[in-house]
Structures are given as structure tokens and as C-alpha cells.
Design a protein around this motif. Structure first.
Motif, PDB file in Angstrom:
ATOM      1  N   ILE A   1     -75.501  94.765  38.480  1.00  0.00           N
ATOM      2  CA  ILE A   1     -76.205  96.033  38.562  1.00  0.00           C
ATOM      3  C   ILE A   1     -77.101  96.215  37.339  1.00  0.00           C
ATOM      4  N   GLN A   2     -78.305  96.685  37.574  1.00  0.00           N
ATOM      5  CA  GLN A   2     -79.243  96.939  36.487  1.00  0.00           C
ATOM      6  C   GLN A   2     -78.914  98.311  35.875  1.00  0.00           C
TER       7      GLN A   2
ATOM      8  N   PHE B   1     -84.192  90.697  35.238  1.00  0.00           N
ATOM      9  CA  PHE B   1     -85.142  90.064  36.153  1.00  0.00           C
ATOM     10  C   PHE B   1     -84.442  89.164  37.171  1.00  0.00           C
ATOM     11  N   GLU B   2     -83.267  88.628  36.810  1.00  0.00           N
ATOM     12  CA  GLU B   2     -82.520  87.793  37.738  1.00  0.00           C
ATOM     13  C   GLU B   2     -81.811  88.623  38.803  1.00  0.00           C
ATOM     14  N   TYR B   3     -81.559  89.883  38.496  1.00  0.00           N
ATOM     15  CA  TYR B   3     -80.730  90.723  39.355  1.00  0.00           C
ATOM     16  C   TYR B   3     -81.590  91.559  40.286  1.00  0.00           C
ATOM     17  N   TYR B   4     -80.951  92.193  41.247  1.00  0.00           N
ATOM     18  CA  TYR B   4     -81.696  92.835  42.321  1.00  0.00           C
ATOM     19  C   TYR B   4     -81.973  94.316  42.112  1.00  0.00           C
ATOM     20  N   SER B   5     -80.979  95.073  41.681  1.00  0.00           N
ATOM     21  CA  SER B   5     -81.166  96.508  41.796  1.00  0.00           C
ATOM     22  C   SER B   5     -80.183  97.283  40.930  1.00  0.00           C
ATOM     23  N   GLU B   6     -80.438  98.574  40.779  1.00  0.00           N
ATOM     24  CA  GLU B   6     -79.477  99.502  40.172  1.00  0.00           C
ATOM     25  C   GLU B   6     -78.484 100.020  41.211  1.00  0.00           C
ATOM     26  N   ASP B   7     -78.688  99.671  42.466  1.00  0.00           N
ATOM     27  CA  ASP B   7     -77.851 100.174  43.555  1.00  0.00           C
ATOM     28  C   ASP B   7     -77.019  99.061  44.181  1.00  0.00           C
TER      29      ASP B   7
ATOM     30  N   LEU C   1     -89.490 100.465  45.074  1.00  0.00           N
ATOM     31  CA  LEU C   1     -88.724 100.243  43.854  1.00  0.00           C
ATOM     32  C   LEU C   1     -87.239 100.061  44.142  1.00  0.00           C
ATOM     33  N   ALA C   2     -86.665  99.007  43.562  1.00  0.00           N
ATOM     34  CA  ALA C   2     -85.220  98.791  43.616  1.00  0.00           C
ATOM     35  C   ALA C   2     -84.542  99.323  42.364  1.00  0.00           C
ATOM     36  N   GLN C   3     -85.331  99.948  41.488  1.00  0.00           N
ATOM     37  CA  GLN C   3     -84.823 100.569  40.275  1.00  0.00           C
ATOM     38  C   GLN C   3     -85.749 101.731  39.898  1.00  0.00           C
ATOM     39  N   THR C   4     -85.181 102.745  39.267  1.00  0.00           N
ATOM     40  CA  THR C   4     -85.948 103.918  38.873  1.00  0.00           C
ATOM     41  C   THR C   4     -86.783 103.635  37.634  1.00  0.00           C
TER      42      THR C   4
END
Length: 797
Positions: free
Chosen positions: A170-171, A180-186, A583-586
Motif C-alpha cells: 500500500i502506498q 513506483f513499483e506498487y499499485y495504489s493507496e487502496d 488516479l490510484a493515489q490521492t
């Protein structure tokens, strides 16, 4: 200690039983991808029974960072080798058993290997795919699965048995060097994207490795940082995506992380690896440590906890295990169990089946095209005032910014890939537009003179080098000339990040440098005085500050787009492709608004100038869950992204609610008609955010529970989307009763274009009674002794 080019990986193997949240059932499927025949376990057990204890122990320990340290990895036993890969699993060769060593390779954005060989004039390449953060912005599991299929095909032809990917942590904080390797905060989006990647990779009969299990949320002192968090935070945020990936795709492999959780290294937590992963989730495969992770003086504790394979291993690790076995600390039963987990997966690999791999990736034109397509469909249009974009083909471009030349395809470390080429943004613009050649030549020459090797560029392999370069100054008179001579300005801003280092909240990283701010200000003034527009392209690994956004007309978030970067950016700017990424992150207004900004990356408790402990004070309120619940305004909300067309949502409705009748086996199904109400072709993502009643548990204001993406819709065409929410996804974790529960009451479902649901009329449904979705094991992942909920700073404060 920062490892060099082979570091940071791990592996785990899944005896791919078809599994549901409530348990797993045997499958006799013989598909080469994500499912394995049930007799694999029996076959592996029979092979292990024919091994000596020493041979079993050699399976549990990798061959060492220098593979010559392992007698089990003799050159004559290795069925082909791939220079520059991350590591191996030892083989066994006796009169009754012949299991060759198998090969493990990074990384999340493409196969990572050395491009050069001794006494070999050829160069070896692999496709550099868009980074995880960009792929997740597609919100399109089918697209990600297609990337995984091509990714796995290359791995197989290069002689790889396990890809140490995807990364799916989780970001939590935008400064994590590996975001950058990871997908999202969700966790839902992360889990769905990971599952799609795993399915694609494993359709080739090559194993995928989900990592890092769990909460690899910072790089600073990553080998020792102790992350203190509540069991609910772990369950709902940090573990949930892993569960979704395992349930939906059955990866062959799982890698533990470097960090500690509540005082204990993750690879030594039996409650995490055995109780949760194996017993609660039904995970049947192999669990592997990250390279040099945990307490290497007591490696038997890792095995006892359920960490089957210790990488990179070597003589010291093997001797520790042998001593533990001889003195009874490591039992024969545990040894056999781990050896069987390993062999069950090894016997599915291409090497075990003597697959005649080509030794080169055999690039097909569609691999490069797919990389370009995936990047283009994932980029996020953050701003487009006055329909600045797309740029008309007859308009001439003045292209500014050193990153147009020094374009980053991806990050550093195990996420790096040696690609056959990198199309930088300057080249991509020139392929589709009339560009100011004098200006591009200026930037090219400046970069060649002033470039510097990127600091901490962990993992650079072969002779491929990554560089940074300060932004040059351009005189006011020249800017005025460029503004008169050209129709539109494009400014590219670049950032590099990678394994082994976290990012900085200061200028030149999270904030723009002084030179970058000056460039944006002066270019904007010069072009706006001529009534011309300014576009900014962000070639970045993760979230940055955007306080400057009101000075420009359009912003395209390209992230790190892979080897076809420049052409993909030009496809969007030209309108050949309408942007459909979200966006996959805020993007917060300020870094100080990030809920973990006051605690990241931890506090120094032993005066060694490194953080040792980090409290996760925000609990479950990560990313948009925090901003929406506590009414923090943001720059760009989670799930947001513009298009060159417009979409209308109609007929939001509840199709089915079977939770009241079926309980944990039930689901909620919603539908919406999405109509292209604009003039251009486009795709749209519909997102479902649930506002749940709060009786026993406090909950975020809204949580993402489903999403779907349309096909390409022409003007005036609509598509009905069905959005399904299983009971397990709707549930929240009640730590006091060790249960996943759905509380009774009225639920509001916002079917929206982003997490900003302020103007959406929700669809409502009722849950009539408390539903216990799953019972969990008491005391699992408990806080350390002396620490309670009151030890955390209340997020409300």
C-alpha cells in the motif's frame, strides 16, 4: 545496508488450489497457469521422502549471493543460466531424485537481467513495461492481464522460472522510494491489479511472486524498522490486497518483507505466515524471504514461522539450519513441510520440464505496441482548461524541460529493466508534431554536458546508467522568441526514485526545484502574453506537489511509462488516444496534509541517525479514507481523471442484495448506464464508494468497493456496467470479536467518477441483521506488550 544489483526479491509458491474466502477446495485442473493439479503435492511429497536431511536443508537455503558457495548448484547441474538474475532455488540430484536448480528474476516492470555476457558480443534485452503505479491508473484488469501474459512469455523464453513480481504494498506515504513499483493507496484496487498481473504471468507456466508481505512502506533503515500498527489496520488496509490476489489468482510465490511488524520480523511471524496466509486464507505454496532479510543468526525461526526458503542463502545460512536440525530446534516435520512447499512449485516450472527456451526475449512488435498501449490508456489527465489538449497536428511545439531528453522509463533497483530502446519525450513529440529543433538541441547538448550519475541508483546493471540533471535557465529574450515562433509550450518535469532510498519532502523532489518553478512561471508568462497555452507533462515515480498548477493550462500525469514513453505521451497530446486513466493515489494540497507525514519514516530510538520505530497513528485512515473522512481538501482526489470527451451516468440502481438471505455467501450488485455525451471516442471508469453505518466500528466516510471500465464508446453510445460487491469486500474487521462483520443498517452506494462524491445521489440498500463473514484467530498480530490503542496519537487530533 543497501544491496547491489541482485537484491530485494522473494518468492513463494502456491499449490494452486481453487480457493474462496471461506476456504479452499481441491482442483484437478491441469491448466498451466494459476491452477495446479492436486497430485502435485503428492508428487512433491514423494520426492522429498527420497531426499536426505542435508538435501532438504539445501532446498531451504538459496545458493548464496555468489552461487559458487552452493554444492547443490553445480554448473553441470544448472540447466542453462541467465546472467544478472536475482537468484536460484537449489536443486537435488541423487540416484532417485533429479530436480534441477530453478531461476528467479526481478522485477515488477519487466525481466531484469544483465544485458551483456562474457565473450558474447550480443546484447540481451527485455521489454520495459509501465510502472505499477501507472498500470493501476488504467483501472483495467484485462489490460494489466495482457501485459502480464507478454511479460511471462518473455520470462519463459529467457529461461526464467519465477518472476519476483508483482509488488503490491500500500502506498501509505508518497515519499516511499518504492511506491513506483506498487499499485495504489487502496487495497481493493491493488489486489485486483495484482491478481490480473499474476494471472497473465502464470498463463505461460511461469511463477509469479506477490511481494512484500507485508507493509514494506519505507526504504529508510528498511532492514530494521519496526512498524507499530493495530490488527485492524493490518487486516483492512495492508493485508487485504494480498488476500484478494491470492483468492483470485493463486500466485505460485509469496515474498516476505524486510521490516518488523509490532516488534517481530515479518519472516519470523508465525501468526502472519502460517495462521493467516496458510490457515485462514488457504495458501498452499512456498513463502520466501527477501534477500538478507530478518535475523540471519537465527534463520531456523523463519522456517518455524512458515518462511520456507531463505534467500540468497549460502553456506552460513545452510550451516545454521543444519545445526538447528541436529540439535532438534528444527524438527523433521517442519523441514519436510517446507521442502514439500518448495518442490510442489518447482516441479511446475519450465526448467523442471526441460523447456527449450530461446535464451532471448524474442521481442515481437506487439510487445512494444502493448507497452505503448498500456502506458497511453493509463495516463491521467489532471487538468485541461479551455480544451488546451489535444494539440492540433498543425500546431508547432516549443518543448521545455530537461526530462524531455532525460526521460525515465522506470525507477531504480530491482524494478529496473534493460530495454532494447527508450523513446524519450523529445523524440515522441517529434514523431507526431512540428517541434522547435533549436530548443530540443539546446536541451540535448545541455544534458550531455551537465548530466550526473543518479545518486543511489541501486541495481543498475550492465552498462546502462541512469542520470539526473539540473534544469537549465533560459533567458527572457529567448523565451519571448520561442513564444512568438511556436503555437504551444510543453514542459516536462522529471523525477527518479528507487529501491534503498526514500524520497525527500523538499525542493527538487516532492517540491519543484527553484529552477523548475522559474521555468514554469516564465514559460507560462511568455506564452500567455501571446494568448498561447502551456502544457506540463509529469514523468515521475509518484505523487509530487502541484501548487503551481494554476499557472498552466493542462497537466498530463505520465508517471514512468516504460520504453515507449515518448510515443505514448505524444499519443495523448495529439489526441490519437483519449485519456482514460484515473488516479490510484490521492494528490494532496500539501505534504503536511498526508496523515502519515508527521511519523514517516519513523523515529530514532538508539541515536544512530536512523529511524527505528514508526507508529501508524492514522490506522485505517490511509489516503482518501483520511481526506474524505476528515474533510481535508486535496489537489486531485483518488479516482480522478479527465477525458477529451464527457460522460453521463444514468439509471444508477440496485440490481440485487442477497446478503440478507445468504449472509457471508451473498453480494450486492449495482448497475449504471454510462453514456458518452461528448464528441470524441473515450473510455470511462465507474467507481463504487460505500458509506457504511457505524454501530460497533468507526468507519471511513467512504470506501472503494467495486469498479468497472467501459469499452471504447463513440459519441452518443452508452454501456451498462454491472458492479458486484461480495460480502467479504463489504465487511469490516472487528478486532474485539476477531470477526469480519457487516453491520446492520442503511448503506449508501455512490457510483461516481472519483472519490469526490459530493454531488452524487447515492443508491441505498439495507442490511437487516449483523452478518459474520469470517471468524479469525484470536490474538493474531497483537500489539507489543505495553502498547495499546491509547499509545497512538489520535488521528482526530
Amino acid at each position: 545496508m543497501i544491496m547491489t544489483k541482485f537484491s530485494m526479491i522473494s518468492l513463494s509458491v502456491v499449490t494452486a488450489f481453487s480457493m474462496s474466502m471461506s476456504g479452499c477446495s481441491d482442483s484437478s485442473s491441469t491448466s498451466q497457469g494459476s491452477l495446479q493439479p492436486v497430485n502435485d503435492v503428492a508428487k512433491a511429497s514423494a520426492l522429498v521422502a527420497k531426499m536426505t536431511p542435508e538435501e532438504k536443508l539445501s532446498l531451504l537455503s538459496g545458493p548464496g549471493f555468489s552461487r559458487q558457495t552452493s554444492a547443490a548448484l553445480k554448473p553441470e547441474h544448472l540447466e542453462g543460466d541467465v546472467v544478472g538474475i536475482a537468484g536460484y532455488i537449489n536443486g537435488v540430484n541423487n540416484s532417485q531424485v533429479n530436480i534441477p536448480p530453478v531461476k528467479l528474476a526481478d522485477g515488477p516492470a519487466g525481466v531484469r537481467l544483465s544485458p551483456i555476457r562474457e565473450h558474447d558480443p550480443k546484447r540481451y534485452y527485455a521489454t520495459a513495461w509501465p510502472i505499477g503505479s501507472l498500470l493501476a491508473s488504467s483501472w483495467d484488469p484485462q489490460l494489466v492481464q495482457r501485459v502480464g501474459q507478454a511479460f511471462g512469455q518473455e520470462a519463459k523464453e529467457l529461461g526464467i522460472d519465477f518472476l519476483l513480481a508483482p509488488g503490491m504494498d500500500i502506498q501509505r506515504n508518497p515519499l516511499n522510494g518504492r511506491n513506483f513499483e506498487y499499485y495504489s493507496e487502496d487495497p481493493l484496487l491493488s489486489g485486483k491489479m495484482s491478481a490480473a498481473m499474476v494471472e497473465g504471468i502464470q498463463s505461460n507456466g511461469v511463477g509469479a511472486t506477490i511481494k512484500h508481505f507485508v507493509a514494506n512502506n519505507s526504504e529508510t533503515n528498511r532492514h530494521n524498522i519496526d512498524e507499530i500498527m493495530t490488527p485492524r489496520s493490518l487486516r483492512e488496509i495492508y493485508l487485504r490486497g494480498f488476500h484478494i490476489a491470492i483468492e483470485n489468482a493463486q500466485p505460485w510465490a509469496l515474498m516476505t518483507s524486510y521490516n518488523k511488524i509490532n516488534g517481530v520480523y515479518t519472516n519470523a511471524r508465525k501468526d502472519l505466515l502460517t495462521t493467516i496466509a496458510r490457515q485462514e486464507w488457504g495458501f498452499k505454496g512456498l513463502i520466501m524471504s527477501d534477500w538478507f532479510a530478518g535475523d540471519l543468526d537465527h534463520v531456523e525461526q523463519q522456517v518455524q514461522a512458515g518462511n520456507d526458503l531463505i534467500e540468497p542463502g549460502g553456506d552460513d545460512v545452510y550451516n545454521h539450519l543444519l545445526q538447528a536440525y541436529q540439535n532438534g530446534t528444527l524438527s523433521p516435520q517442519v523441514l519436510d513441510q517446507s521442502a514439500t512447499h518448495i518442490v510442489t512449485q518447482v516441479i511446475k516450472t519450465p526448467t523442471y520440464h526441460h523447456y527449450p527456451y530461446a535464451g532471448v526475449a524474442q521481442h515481437k512488435p506487439w510487445h512494444a505496441q502493448l507497452s505503448r498501449e498500456a502506458a497511453t490508456e493509463s495516463m491521467v489527465l489532471l487538468k485541461n482548461s479551455g480544451a488546451t489538449l489535444p494539440i492540433h497536428p498543425e500546431q508547432s511545439i516549443a518543448s521545455f524541460g530537461i526530462a524531455q531528453v532525460n526521460t525515465y522509463k522506470g525507477g531504480t533497483g530491482s524494478g529496473d529493466v534493460h530495454a532494447p530502446h527508450i523513446i524519450n519525450i523529445a523524440e515522441g513529440l517529434a514523431h507526431q508534431f512540428t517541434v522547435n529543433r533549436e530548443l530540443q538541441q539546446f536541451y540535448t547538448q545541455y544534458f550531455n554536458v551537465h548530466k550526473q550519475e543518479a545518486p543511489g541508483a541501486l541495481g543498475t546493471i550492465g552498462n546502462e546508467m541512469l542520470y539526473t540533471c539540473d534544469e537549465p535557465s533560459i533567458g527572457s529574450a529567448m523565451l519571448q522568441t520561442y513564444a512568438r515562433q511556436n503555437d504551444i509550450a510543453v514542459i516536462t518535469i522529471g523525477r527518479l526514485a528507487g529501491e534503498g532510498r526514500d524520497r525527500s519532502p523538499g525542493k527538487g523532489d516532492y517540491l519543484l526545484s527553484d529552477n523548475e518553478q522559474t521555468l514554469i512561471k516564465q514559460v507560462s508568462q511568455a506564452f500567455h502574453q501571446q494568448h498561447k497555452k502551456v502544457v506540463v507533462v509529469l514523468n515521475i515515480p509518484g505523487v509530487i506537489d502541484t501548487e503551481w498548477s494554476n499557472q498552466v493550462d493542462s497537466i498530463l500525469l505520465a508517471y514512468m511509462p516504460g520504453q515507449e514513453a515518448g510515443d505514448a505521451v505524444a499519443d495523448i497530446l495529439s489526441g490519437r488516444v483519449s485519456p482514460s486513466g484515473k488516479l490510484a493515489q490521492t494528490f494532496p494540497l500539501h505534504y503536511r496534509d498526508v496523515p502519515s507525514s508527521q511519523t514517516f519514516p519513523g523515529v530514532d530510538t538508539d541515536d544512530d541517525q536512523l529511524p527505528d520505530v514508526e507508529y501508524y497513528n492514522e490506522g485505517i485512515y490511509v489516503g482518501y479514507r483520511y481526506y474524505d473522512t476528515f474533510h481535508k481538501p486535496v489537489a486531485y482526489p483518488f479516482g480522478f481523471g479527465l477525458s477529451y470527451t464527457s460522460f453521463t451516468y444514468q439509471n444508477r440502481s440496485l440490481v440485487q442484495n442477497t446478503i440478507n438471505s445468504l449472509g457471508a455467501r451473498g453480494h450486492i450488485q449495482l448497475s449504471v448506464d454510462v453514456r458518452n455525451s461528448g464528441k470524441r471516442i473515450g473510455k470511462e471508469v465507474a467507481e463504487v464508494y460505500i458509506a457504511a453505518p457505524q454501530r460497533v466500528l468507526d468507519k471511513p466516510a467512504i470506501e472503494l468497493k467495486a469498479f468497472a471500465k467501459t469499452k471504447w464508446l463513440k459519441s452518443g453510445v452508452q454501456q451498462r456496467l454491472l458492479l458486484d460487491i461480495p460480502a467479504e469486500i463489504l465487511a469490516s474487521f472487528d478486532v474485539n470479536h476477531n470477526q469480519w462483520i457487516i453491520e446492520p443498517g442503511v448503506y449508501k452506494a455512490y457510483i461516481a467518477a472519483s472519490s469526490d462524491v459530493s454531488d452524487i445521489i447515492p443508491v441505498q440498500f439495507n442490511i437487516n441483521h449483523l452478518v459474520i463473514v469470517r471468524q479469525t484467530t484470536p490474538e493474531v498480530l497483537a500489539l507489543p506488550q505495553g502498547i495499546s490503542q491509547s499509545s497512538f496519537v489520535n488521528i482526530h487530533q
